[in-house]
Design an enzyme around this catalytic site. Sequence first.
Site, PDB file in Angstrom:
ATOM      1  CG  HIS A  74      -1.964  -1.067   1.223  1.00 29.25           C
ATOM      2  ND1 HIS A  74      -3.243  -0.909   0.755  1.00 29.25           N
ATOM      3  CD2 HIS A  74      -1.885  -2.361   1.638  1.00 29.25           C
ATOM      4  CE1 HIS A  74      -3.915  -2.042   0.890  1.00 29.25           C
ATOM      5  NE2 HIS A  74      -3.110  -2.942   1.421  1.00 29.25           N
ATOM      6  CG  ASN A 148      -7.909  -4.252   1.089  1.00 31.10           C
ATOM      7  OD1 ASN A 148      -7.231  -3.244   1.262  1.00 31.10           O
ATOM      8  ND2 ASN A 148      -7.416  -5.468   1.173  1.00 31.10           N
TER       9      ASN A 148
HETATM   10 FE1  HDD Z   1      -2.488  -4.786   5.409  1.00 29.12          FE
HETATM   11  C1  HDD Z   1      -1.036  -1.757   5.067  1.00 29.12           C
HETATM   12  C2  HDD Z   1      -5.474  -3.497   4.265  1.00 29.12           C
HETATM   13  C3  HDD Z   1      -3.897  -7.924   5.482  1.00 29.12           C
HETATM   14  C4  HDD Z   1       0.270  -5.963   6.920  1.00 29.12           C
HETATM   15  N1  HDD Z   1      -3.130  -2.991   4.755  1.00 29.12           N
HETATM   16  C5  HDD Z   1      -2.368  -1.850   4.712  1.00 29.12           C
HETATM   17  C6  HDD Z   1      -3.173  -0.754   4.247  1.00 29.12           C
HETATM   18  C7  HDD Z   1      -4.423  -1.248   4.017  1.00 29.12           C
HETATM   19  C8  HDD Z   1      -4.390  -2.650   4.349  1.00 29.12           C
HETATM   20  C9  HDD Z   1      -5.621  -0.482   3.514  1.00 29.12           C
HETATM   21  C10 HDD Z   1      -2.692   0.667   4.034  1.00 29.12           C
HETATM   22  C11 HDD Z   1      -2.921   1.524   5.236  1.00 29.12           C
HETATM   23  C12 HDD Z   1      -2.503   2.933   4.943  1.00 29.12           C
HETATM   24  O1  HDD Z   1      -3.128   3.555   4.078  1.00 29.12           O
HETATM   25  O2  HDD Z   1      -1.545   3.376   5.562  1.00 29.12           O
HETATM   26  N2  HDD Z   1      -4.282  -5.578   4.880  1.00 29.12           N
HETATM   27  C13 HDD Z   1      -5.410  -4.859   4.544  1.00 29.12           C
HETATM   28  C14 HDD Z   1      -6.552  -5.741   4.528  1.00 29.12           C
HETATM   29  C15 HDD Z   1      -6.108  -6.985   4.860  1.00 29.12           C
HETATM   30  C16 HDD Z   1      -4.681  -6.880   5.097  1.00 29.12           C
HETATM   31  C17 HDD Z   1      -7.972  -5.311   4.233  1.00 29.12           C
HETATM   32  C18 HDD Z   1      -6.862  -8.270   5.002  1.00 29.12           C
HETATM   33  C19 HDD Z   1      -8.076  -8.321   5.405  1.00 29.12           C
HETATM   34  N3  HDD Z   1      -1.902  -6.622   6.042  1.00 29.12           N
HETATM   35  C20 HDD Z   1      -2.643  -7.780   6.015  1.00 29.12           C
HETATM   36  C21 HDD Z   1      -1.898  -8.834   6.670  1.00 29.12           C
HETATM   37  C22 HDD Z   1      -0.725  -8.276   7.109  1.00 29.12           C
HETATM   38  C23 HDD Z   1      -0.746  -6.889   6.694  1.00 29.12           C
HETATM   39  C24 HDD Z   1      -2.397 -10.257   6.849  1.00 29.12           C
HETATM   40  C25 HDD Z   1       0.428  -8.898   7.852  1.00 29.12           C
HETATM   41  C26 HDD Z   1       0.390  -9.983   8.537  1.00 29.12           C
HETATM   42  N4  HDD Z   1      -0.663  -4.028   5.835  1.00 29.12           N
HETATM   43  C27 HDD Z   1       0.303  -4.675   6.517  1.00 29.12           C
HETATM   44  C28 HDD Z   1       1.479  -3.800   6.862  1.00 29.12           C
HETATM   45  C29 HDD Z   1       1.056  -2.435   6.258  1.00 29.12           C
HETATM   46  C30 HDD Z   1      -0.293  -2.738   5.652  1.00 29.12           C
HETATM   47  C31 HDD Z   1       2.815  -4.349   6.469  1.00 29.12           C
HETATM   48  C32 HDD Z   1       2.026  -1.721   5.342  1.00 29.12           C
HETATM   49  C33 HDD Z   1       2.003  -0.274   5.742  1.00 29.12           C
HETATM   50  C34 HDD Z   1       1.249  -0.252   6.962  1.00 29.12           C
HETATM   51  O3  HDD Z   1       0.845  -1.503   7.286  1.00 29.12           O
HETATM   52  O4  HDD Z   1       1.010   0.722   7.633  1.00 29.12           O
HETATM   53  O5  HDD Z   1       1.629  -3.718   8.242  1.00 29.12           O
END
Ligand code: HDD
Length: 709
Positions: A74, A148
């Site tokens: 993202h 999402n």
């Molecule tokens: Fe995630 C970012 C949505 C599963 C780990 N995720 C991130 C963002 C969104 C989502 C919208 C951007 C937030 C922003 O604008 O700063 N992610 C989802 C959805 C998931 C999902 C709807 C499943 C239902 N994500 C998911 C899993 C993991 C992560 C299973 C790790 C185990 N996601 C992350 C992250 C991020 C992220 C690495 C990257 C930047 C951040 O968090 O702030 O932690």
Amino acid sequence: MSSSGDHADKQRQLDEFRVDPRDSELTTDQGVKVDDTDNSLSVGERGPTIMDDFHFREKITHFDHERIPERVVHARGSGAYGHFRVYDDSLAEYTVAEFLRDPSVETPVFVRFSTVAGSRGSADTVRDVRGFATKFYTRQGNFDLVGNNMPVFFIQDGIKFPDFVHAVKPEPHNEIPQASSAHDTLWDFVQLQPETMHMMMWLMSDRALPRSFAMMQGFGVHTFRLVNAEGRGTFVKFHWKPMLGTHSLDWDETQKIAGKDPDFNRRDLWDAIEAGNFPEYELCVQLVPEADEHRFDFDLLDATKIIPEEEVPARPVGRLVLDRNPENFFAETEQVAFCLGNVVPGIDFTNDPLLQARLFSYLDTQLIRLGGPNFTQLPVNRSVAPVRNHHRDAYHQTQIHQGRAAYHKNSLSGGCPAIGTGVDGDAVYRHYQERVDGAKIRKRSESFADHYSQATLFWNSMSDWEKEHIVSAFRFELGKVEHKHIREGVVEQLNHVDHDLATQVAEGIGVEPPKAPVTENHGRSSPALSQANSPADTVKARKVAVLVADGVEAADVTAVGEALTEQGAICEVLAAHDGAVRSADGDQVEVTRALPTVASVLYDAVVIPGGEQSVRALAEDGDALHFVAEAYKHCKAIGALDAGVELLGRAGVSSLQIATEGLVEVDQGVVTRRGGGAPGGPDDNFKRELINAIAAHRHWTRNKAHVPA
Ligand code: HDD
């Protein structure tokens, strides 16, 4: 803070951090005024720069450190502020969360939309999931709903997230392709991991190509839990429904936009807010009593499943309005930090293993991205509720904590901050008291084992044109996959979803179609899943191009422009050059943009006004002809008046019902009128039909294969 709570609370807090350069003089970071920032301090005119130049050193050092790591997923995003309010107090029996049960409270929010796979500078219109992350600055603390635009996810257990992300990101040896799922590693992962199938159906559908952030749904995905004053829990799924309906771009169009305007969705959001066309969404909830936890043929804890809206209705509970652009991209949109763990009293988690993993990952990622635990003090992340605790020190501490006691219990600060009592409306967080019992094991529950039924449900729910788009998407993506065994593996998986789908895909990618279905299609569908059933009744925020040259009928331009603008559309007059053209009556018609600087893919519709001389000139202009042909190819509404009708044929758009003298004709979104218009421009009938054709979004069933564009 006002007693009822309003969305200005957050803006007032941000005001304290805003820095206005007007009426100021240039200084160093130490506040020392500077009289030259263009020439470094050197020995003589041609000699070496000297270390005494503290201004030079500070300026360059700060610049050298300007970048922070982009989000691991993202990374590309766009943000906006707004506010949320519930319609009534009907959720009070389910939750103590004030912002969900008190209609007098207006809660400020910050929303960040994003793509997933691309890096920070990648194009907006790639085939991808879109993030829809909302930070509610409630009076009881921050609640982050990090969702999402698709209601399910690729995997069931978060421990597989690094595997999935490594597969979808550019391949590690050459970092190709950027922001694209059409490559071997993703599809290798998919063919070996059947739990991805449901989400892959969504990703291959038009949902992955939103026309606008204001025209896509949002989903919390997981089953969360609402908790009421008695401690009773109710399962909940959160949905955002856009007031403008859910609408998508055409795949060919998205690829062209990626070159013509890679900021397409970001610009659309920014411009809409600047113009007062505020994106609006309705928050809906699906509520499931705890007693019904096991009544479904899937597991509520499985994030690869939806609860069909026909089984549990999505009940509208409130409205979100995005009405303010951030002032500084880095400070706000880049530094905003969402954490799944940010919940407020009345909202709790469930044991969904994907959700549980996210509880760890988000906080962890902010620590590396924003350089330590004080990221919560960054203006965009600050709660509007007071923050008082014994957390101290660490990088970038901006608070000056007073007193000697940074521990609990203490007597030196009067025992403060005091522990919340939870009485007399004091909202303290109380975890839902769930009973859990079991051995420590690594094992996926059997109730998570069905990976295909809901993928089939999705396929069955699609209209014919949506199915065509899905088949084309699979063919495109797999057509880019180099390894034949991967193509075959995916077709095998698709055969579990639907035999006809698998056959159609196989035929497009040089793979032997499967001989027979693995199982019979269950035949069930959920109409709520189809975009064909989404509201398409407004032209608000739609962009319409009006093609003109010298000799145009000015009355046509004015009348169409006024009719569309009145309904909230944006009308732009395009000509071969900027400035103005001369109308048939000798008047000036202002040009909004020069044709060579734009393209049909940046508009939702095109209108060709009358005027013999104007149309003759447009018929000689390759840009104009291509514009019309391409708009037709992308199934957009087209309006043509009098001589303008001739341009359709010149652009290769034939086989249409064209208006006869004095009548308005509508054929698959092409609205024509010859003669019979009022002296002041086209009659109401033409304008009404044109507006309807644009509001319908696209005319997907149009016969267009013969039009080159
Ligand atoms: Fe995630 C970012 C949505 C599963 C780990 N995720 C991130 C963002 C969104 C989502 C919208 C951007 C937030 C922003 O604008 O700063 N992610 C989802 C959805 C998931 C999902 C709807 C499943 C239902 N994500 C998911 C899993 C993991 C992560 C299973 C790790 C185990 N996601 C992350 C992250 C991020 C992220 C690495 C990257 C930047 C951040 O968090 O702030 O932690």
